[in-house]
Design an enzyme around this catalytic site. Sequence first.
Site, PDB file in Angstrom:
ATOM      1  N   ASP A  69      -1.934 -19.579 -14.815  1.00  0.00           N
ATOM      2  CA  ASP A  69      -2.228 -20.780 -14.056  1.00  0.00           C
ATOM      3  C   ASP A  69      -1.087 -21.047 -13.074  1.00  0.00           C
ATOM      4  O   ASP A  69       0.077 -21.152 -13.478  1.00  0.00           O
ATOM      5  CB  ASP A  69      -2.386 -21.951 -15.028  1.00  0.00           C
ATOM      6  CG  ASP A  69      -2.841 -23.234 -14.360  1.00  0.00           C
ATOM      7  OD1 ASP A  69      -2.773 -23.332 -13.120  1.00  0.00           O
ATOM      8  OD2 ASP A  69      -3.260 -24.145 -15.093  1.00  0.00           O
ATOM      9  N   VAL A  70      -1.392 -21.174 -11.782  1.00  0.00           N
ATOM     10  CA  VAL A  70      -0.345 -21.392 -10.788  1.00  0.00           C
ATOM     11  C   VAL A  70       0.380 -22.715 -11.002  1.00  0.00           C
ATOM     12  O   VAL A  70       1.476 -22.921 -10.462  1.00  0.00           O
ATOM     13  CB  VAL A  70      -0.895 -21.330  -9.346  1.00  0.00           C
ATOM     14  CG1 VAL A  70      -1.290 -19.914  -8.980  1.00  0.00           C
ATOM     15  CG2 VAL A  70      -2.049 -22.303  -9.149  1.00  0.00           C
ATOM     16  N   ASN A  93      -3.143 -19.238  -1.887  1.00  0.00           N
ATOM     17  CA  ASN A  93      -4.581 -19.437  -1.764  1.00  0.00           C
ATOM     18  C   ASN A  93      -5.245 -19.969  -3.020  1.00  0.00           C
ATOM     19  O   ASN A  93      -6.388 -20.411  -2.970  1.00  0.00           O
ATOM     20  CB  ASN A  93      -5.206 -18.092  -1.362  1.00  0.00           C
ATOM     21  CG  ASN A  93      -6.705 -18.072  -1.455  1.00  0.00           C
ATOM     22  OD1 ASN A  93      -7.395 -18.677  -0.648  1.00  0.00           O
ATOM     23  ND2 ASN A  93      -7.211 -17.372  -2.472  1.00  0.00           N
ATOM     24  N   TYR A 156     -10.827 -33.060  -4.908  1.00  0.00           N
ATOM     25  CA  TYR A 156     -10.624 -31.858  -4.096  1.00  0.00           C
ATOM     26  C   TYR A 156     -10.060 -32.226  -2.722  1.00  0.00           C
ATOM     27  O   TYR A 156      -9.087 -31.622  -2.244  1.00  0.00           O
ATOM     28  CB  TYR A 156     -11.948 -31.120  -3.943  1.00  0.00           C
ATOM     29  CG  TYR A 156     -11.834 -29.809  -3.216  1.00  0.00           C
ATOM     30  CD1 TYR A 156     -11.246 -28.701  -3.821  1.00  0.00           C
ATOM     31  CD2 TYR A 156     -12.327 -29.666  -1.923  1.00  0.00           C
ATOM     32  CE1 TYR A 156     -11.141 -27.490  -3.160  1.00  0.00           C
ATOM     33  CE2 TYR A 156     -12.227 -28.458  -1.253  1.00  0.00           C
ATOM     34  CZ  TYR A 156     -11.639 -27.372  -1.870  1.00  0.00           C
ATOM     35  OH  TYR A 156     -11.535 -26.178  -1.198  1.00  0.00           O
ATOM     36  N   LYS A 160      -6.359 -31.214  -1.096  1.00  0.00           N
ATOM     37  CA  LYS A 160      -6.233 -30.403   0.115  1.00  0.00           C
ATOM     38  C   LYS A 160      -5.554 -31.171   1.245  1.00  0.00           C
ATOM     39  O   LYS A 160      -4.866 -30.567   2.079  1.00  0.00           O
ATOM     40  CB  LYS A 160      -7.606 -29.910   0.544  1.00  0.00           C
ATOM     41  CG  LYS A 160      -8.213 -28.896  -0.433  1.00  0.00           C
ATOM     42  CD  LYS A 160      -7.324 -27.679  -0.601  1.00  0.00           C
ATOM     43  CE  LYS A 160      -7.988 -26.596  -1.455  1.00  0.00           C
ATOM     44  NZ  LYS A 160      -7.168 -25.371  -1.576  1.00  0.00           N
ATOM     45  N   THR A 191     -17.696 -17.815  -1.350  1.00  0.00           N
ATOM     46  CA  THR A 191     -16.815 -17.312  -2.402  1.00  0.00           C
ATOM     47  C   THR A 191     -17.264 -17.891  -3.737  1.00  0.00           C
ATOM     48  O   THR A 191     -18.111 -18.790  -3.806  1.00  0.00           O
ATOM     49  CB  THR A 191     -15.346 -17.717  -2.169  1.00  0.00           C
ATOM     50  OG1 THR A 191     -15.198 -19.119  -2.412  1.00  0.00           O
ATOM     51  CG2 THR A 191     -14.885 -17.385  -0.761  1.00  0.00           C
TER      52      THR A 191
END
Length: 261
Positions: A69-70, A93, A156, A160, A191
């Site tokens: 997990d980043v 990304n 979200y 962002k 994607t």
Amino acid sequence: MPEVQPTAPFAERSILVTGAASGIGAASVYWLSRRGARRFVLVDRDEPGLAALAATLDPACETSLFAGDVADPQLWDEAASACTAGLDHAVLNAGIADAAMITDLDFAQWRRVLASNLDGMVLSLQCALRTMRDGGSIVLTASASGFKAEPGTAAYGASKAGVLQLAKVAAKEAAARNIRVNAIAPGGVDTAIWDGVPMFEDLVREHGSREAALAVMANMATPLGRFARAEEIAAQIGFLLGDEAATITGANLVSDGGYSL
């Protein structure tokens, strides 16, 4: 196996890519490897996907794979060890999508999206900047949702929006080392990030296939009437990383087919 092009503007470059196992991340790895990149540090939660990607690259490519997990600082303690020789570029990304109206948004759901998309981006960016050679370049994947409001995108979109501001701050901080930092803000892209989103699953059931659901969304929301392919976004990321963009930093490339107009 990606074929290296005769002109190799990224020859022998060392590149960190997060969210590398699929979608824009994998497309970016292929795009860069075809243009000479020969050392990759690849990060994703999908360990089998990372291994499958690495197996398709030219044997001359050196790959260091980190599954996790980043948003986990320990992952970056480990990944930093593979970057000590110095990075030339980074494609940051990794991220997840979700959808819920604010009144229905569970706080744990909010934290999960913010942790992956914003906390994870900060940790990724710290690693990239600390290990990057002077003169390098970084691209952060943001989203048109970071500046255009739509119902159900609170978590979200907020994450962002944070990525967009983070890229600007990083660009100012890194300019003294001639490191460029930019963001790209796609609109709809075909994607796997859509898979598992309740709204999209409803459209798939209604229209009979994933492809039909994507087409319906694109026609409703995008003046050009289509979503981007991951390979197209990868090429745009490659431009921002490359020498042709030598005077571009702190910018956001909006690639949304007119969605934000």
